[in-house]
Design a protein around this motif. Sequence first.
Motif, PDB file in Angstrom:
ATOM      1  N   MET A  12       0.787  -0.637  -0.076  1.00  0.00           N
ATOM      2  CA  MET A  12      -0.213   0.029  -0.069  1.00  0.00           C
ATOM      3  C   MET A  12       0.927   0.529  -0.125  1.00  0.00           C
ATOM      4  SD  MET A  12      -3.379   0.865   2.948  1.00  0.00           S
ATOM      5  CE  MET A  12      -4.421   1.668   1.628  1.00  0.00           C
ATOM      6  N   LYS A  13       0.703   2.086  -0.627  1.00  0.00           N
ATOM      7  CA  LYS A  13       1.036   3.765  -0.749  1.00  0.00           C
ATOM      8  C   LYS A  13       1.322   4.381   0.876  1.00  0.00           C
ATOM      9  CE  LYS A  13       1.221   4.038  -5.638  1.00  0.00           C
ATOM     10  NZ  LYS A  13       0.625   5.320  -7.239  1.00  0.00           N
ATOM     11  N   SER A  14       1.901   4.515   0.462  1.00  0.00           N
ATOM     12  CA  SER A  14       1.865   5.531   1.748  1.00  0.00           C
ATOM     13  C   SER A  14       1.339   6.765   1.347  1.00  0.00           C
ATOM     14  CB  SER A  14       3.717   6.354   2.369  1.00  0.00           C
ATOM     15  OG  SER A  14       3.587   7.319   1.655  1.00  0.00           O
ATOM     16  N   ILE A  15       0.675   7.611   2.836  1.00  0.00           N
ATOM     17  CA  ILE A  15      -0.173   8.761   2.431  1.00  0.00           C
ATOM     18  C   ILE A  15       0.754  10.242   1.777  1.00  0.00           C
ATOM     19  CG2 ILE A  15      -0.943  10.836   3.466  1.00  0.00           C
ATOM     20  CD1 ILE A  15      -2.499   8.891   5.760  1.00  0.00           C
ATOM     21  N   GLU A  16       2.217  10.303   2.030  1.00  0.00           N
ATOM     22  CA  GLU A  16       2.981  10.912   1.446  1.00  0.00           C
ATOM     23  C   GLU A  16       3.251  11.113  -0.060  1.00  0.00           C
ATOM     24  OE1 GLU A  16       6.217  10.619   4.100  1.00  0.00           O
ATOM     25  OE2 GLU A  16       6.099  11.750   5.267  1.00  0.00           O
ATOM     26  N   ASP A  17       3.301   9.514  -0.655  1.00  0.00           N
ATOM     27  CA  ASP A  17       3.079   9.225  -1.459  1.00  0.00           C
ATOM     28  C   ASP A  17       2.127   9.583  -2.501  1.00  0.00           C
ATOM     29  OD1 ASP A  17       5.896   7.825  -1.808  1.00  0.00           O
ATOM     30  OD2 ASP A  17       5.318   5.969  -1.115  1.00  0.00           O
ATOM     31  N   MET A  18       1.227   9.129  -1.768  1.00  0.00           N
ATOM     32  CA  MET A  18      -0.064   9.861  -3.169  1.00  0.00           C
ATOM     33  C   MET A  18      -0.186  11.286  -2.960  1.00  0.00           C
ATOM     34  SD  MET A  18      -2.923   6.986  -1.130  1.00  0.00           S
ATOM     35  CE  MET A  18      -2.729   7.104   0.253  1.00  0.00           C
ATOM     36  N   MET A  19       0.037  12.018  -1.606  1.00  0.00           N
ATOM     37  CA  MET A  19      -0.360  13.372  -1.543  1.00  0.00           C
ATOM     38  C   MET A  19       0.528  14.096  -3.156  1.00  0.00           C
ATOM     39  SD  MET A  19      -2.577  14.399   0.399  1.00  0.00           S
ATOM     40  CE  MET A  19      -1.283  16.346   0.957  1.00  0.00           C
ATOM     41  N   ALA A  63       1.967  12.076  -5.169  1.00  0.00           N
ATOM     42  CA  ALA A  63       0.802  11.602  -6.781  1.00  0.00           C
ATOM     43  C   ALA A  63      -0.211  12.837  -6.981  1.00  0.00           C
ATOM     44  CB  ALA A  63       0.235  10.746  -6.947  1.00  0.00           C
ATOM     45  N   ALA A  64      -1.272  13.276  -6.112  1.00  0.00           N
ATOM     46  CA  ALA A  64      -2.250  14.511  -6.516  1.00  0.00           C
ATOM     47  C   ALA A  64      -1.681  15.779  -7.027  1.00  0.00           C
ATOM     48  CB  ALA A  64      -2.829  13.865  -4.869  1.00  0.00           C
ATOM     49  N   GLN A  65      -0.604  16.323  -6.023  1.00  0.00           N
ATOM     50  CA  GLN A  65       0.072  17.791  -6.604  1.00  0.00           C
ATOM     51  C   GLN A  65       0.638  17.322  -7.727  1.00  0.00           C
ATOM     52  OE1 GLN A  65       3.133  18.072  -3.581  1.00  0.00           O
ATOM     53  NE2 GLN A  65       1.176  19.521  -2.240  1.00  0.00           N
ATOM     54  N   GLU A  66       0.827  16.159  -8.310  1.00  0.00           N
ATOM     55  CA  GLU A  66       1.786  16.103 -10.056  1.00  0.00           C
ATOM     56  C   GLU A  66       0.415  16.465 -10.599  1.00  0.00           C
ATOM     57  OE1 GLU A  66       4.405  12.063  -9.349  1.00  0.00           O
ATOM     58  OE2 GLU A  66       6.094  13.663  -9.045  1.00  0.00           O
ATOM     59  N   ALA A  67      -0.277  15.723 -10.500  1.00  0.00           N
ATOM     60  CA  ALA A  67      -1.730  15.333 -10.764  1.00  0.00           C
ATOM     61  C   ALA A  67      -1.664  16.899 -11.433  1.00  0.00           C
ATOM     62  CB  ALA A  67      -2.455  14.597 -10.690  1.00  0.00           C
ATOM     63  N   ALA A  68      -2.689  17.288 -10.035  1.00  0.00           N
ATOM     64  CA  ALA A  68      -3.259  18.669  -9.887  1.00  0.00           C
ATOM     65  C   ALA A  68      -2.106  19.616 -11.183  1.00  0.00           C
ATOM     66  CB  ALA A  68      -3.440  19.850  -8.562  1.00  0.00           C
ATOM     67  N   THR A  81     -10.330  17.632 -20.317  1.00  0.00           N
ATOM     68  CA  THR A  81     -11.194  16.972 -19.596  1.00  0.00           C
ATOM     69  C   THR A  81     -11.628  15.414 -19.885  1.00  0.00           C
ATOM     70  OG1 THR A  81     -13.409  17.619 -19.622  1.00  0.00           O
ATOM     71  CG2 THR A  81     -12.138  19.130 -18.338  1.00  0.00           C
ATOM     72  N   SER A  82     -11.793  14.997 -20.639  1.00  0.00           N
ATOM     73  CA  SER A  82     -12.004  13.451 -21.047  1.00  0.00           C
ATOM     74  C   SER A  82     -11.426  12.369 -20.727  1.00  0.00           C
ATOM     75  CB  SER A  82     -12.940  13.395 -23.069  1.00  0.00           C
ATOM     76  OG  SER A  82     -11.844  13.194 -23.686  1.00  0.00           O
ATOM     77  N   SER A  83      -9.811  12.637 -20.532  1.00  0.00           N
ATOM     78  CA  SER A  83      -8.440  12.061 -20.794  1.00  0.00           C
ATOM     79  C   SER A  83      -8.557  12.205 -19.304  1.00  0.00           C
ATOM     80  CB  SER A  83      -7.596  12.266 -21.110  1.00  0.00           C
ATOM     81  OG  SER A  83      -7.403  13.558 -20.537  1.00  0.00           O
ATOM     82  N   LEU A  84      -9.372  12.557 -18.360  1.00  0.00           N
ATOM     83  CA  LEU A  84      -8.427  13.199 -16.709  1.00  0.00           C
ATOM     84  C   LEU A  84     -10.052  12.027 -16.261  1.00  0.00           C
ATOM     85  CD1 LEU A  84      -9.289  16.642 -16.499  1.00  0.00           C
ATOM     86  CD2 LEU A  84      -6.594  15.048 -16.249  1.00  0.00           C
ATOM     87  N   PRO A  85      -9.217  11.328 -14.912  1.00  0.00           N
ATOM     88  CA  PRO A  85     -10.031  10.568 -13.958  1.00  0.00           C
ATOM     89  C   PRO A  85     -10.887  11.745 -12.954  1.00  0.00           C
ATOM     90  CG  PRO A  85      -7.838  10.587 -13.700  1.00  0.00           C
ATOM     91  CD  PRO A  85      -7.824  11.803 -14.534  1.00  0.00           C
TER      92      PRO A  85
END
Length: 111
Positions: free
Chosen positions: A1-8, A10-15, A98-102
């Motif tokens: 499982m990914k750590s919260i830091e990894d998920m954060m 990834a979320a920042q990179e996606a944003a 936006t169609s390519s965004l999850p």
Amino acid sequence: MKSIEDMMKAAQEAAATVQAQMQEAQAKLDAVEVEGVSGGGLVKVLASAKGRIKSISIDDSLMLMSEKQMLEDLLAAAFNDAREKADVVSNDEMGRMTSSLPLPPGFKLPF
């Protein structure tokens, strides 16, 4: 499982990616031109797909003082025609982006 830091991270990179795509789409929309027409072509308004008016063309036959009210009405109609066409182009472009965004169903980005 990914750590919260990894998920954060990834979320920042996606944003950041979404923000860059949005800026690119907005720049493209300002370069796309639509033409609103009224009075059978007597009045034409050239606008960007973002709604910025670039030019207005008025047929010489409308330059009489007795035709002032009609000219004003035709200008309003041409502006509205250009705005409607700009909205269609803008919505199409944003929909492609936006169609390519999850995104979850029903989620709307602020435009």
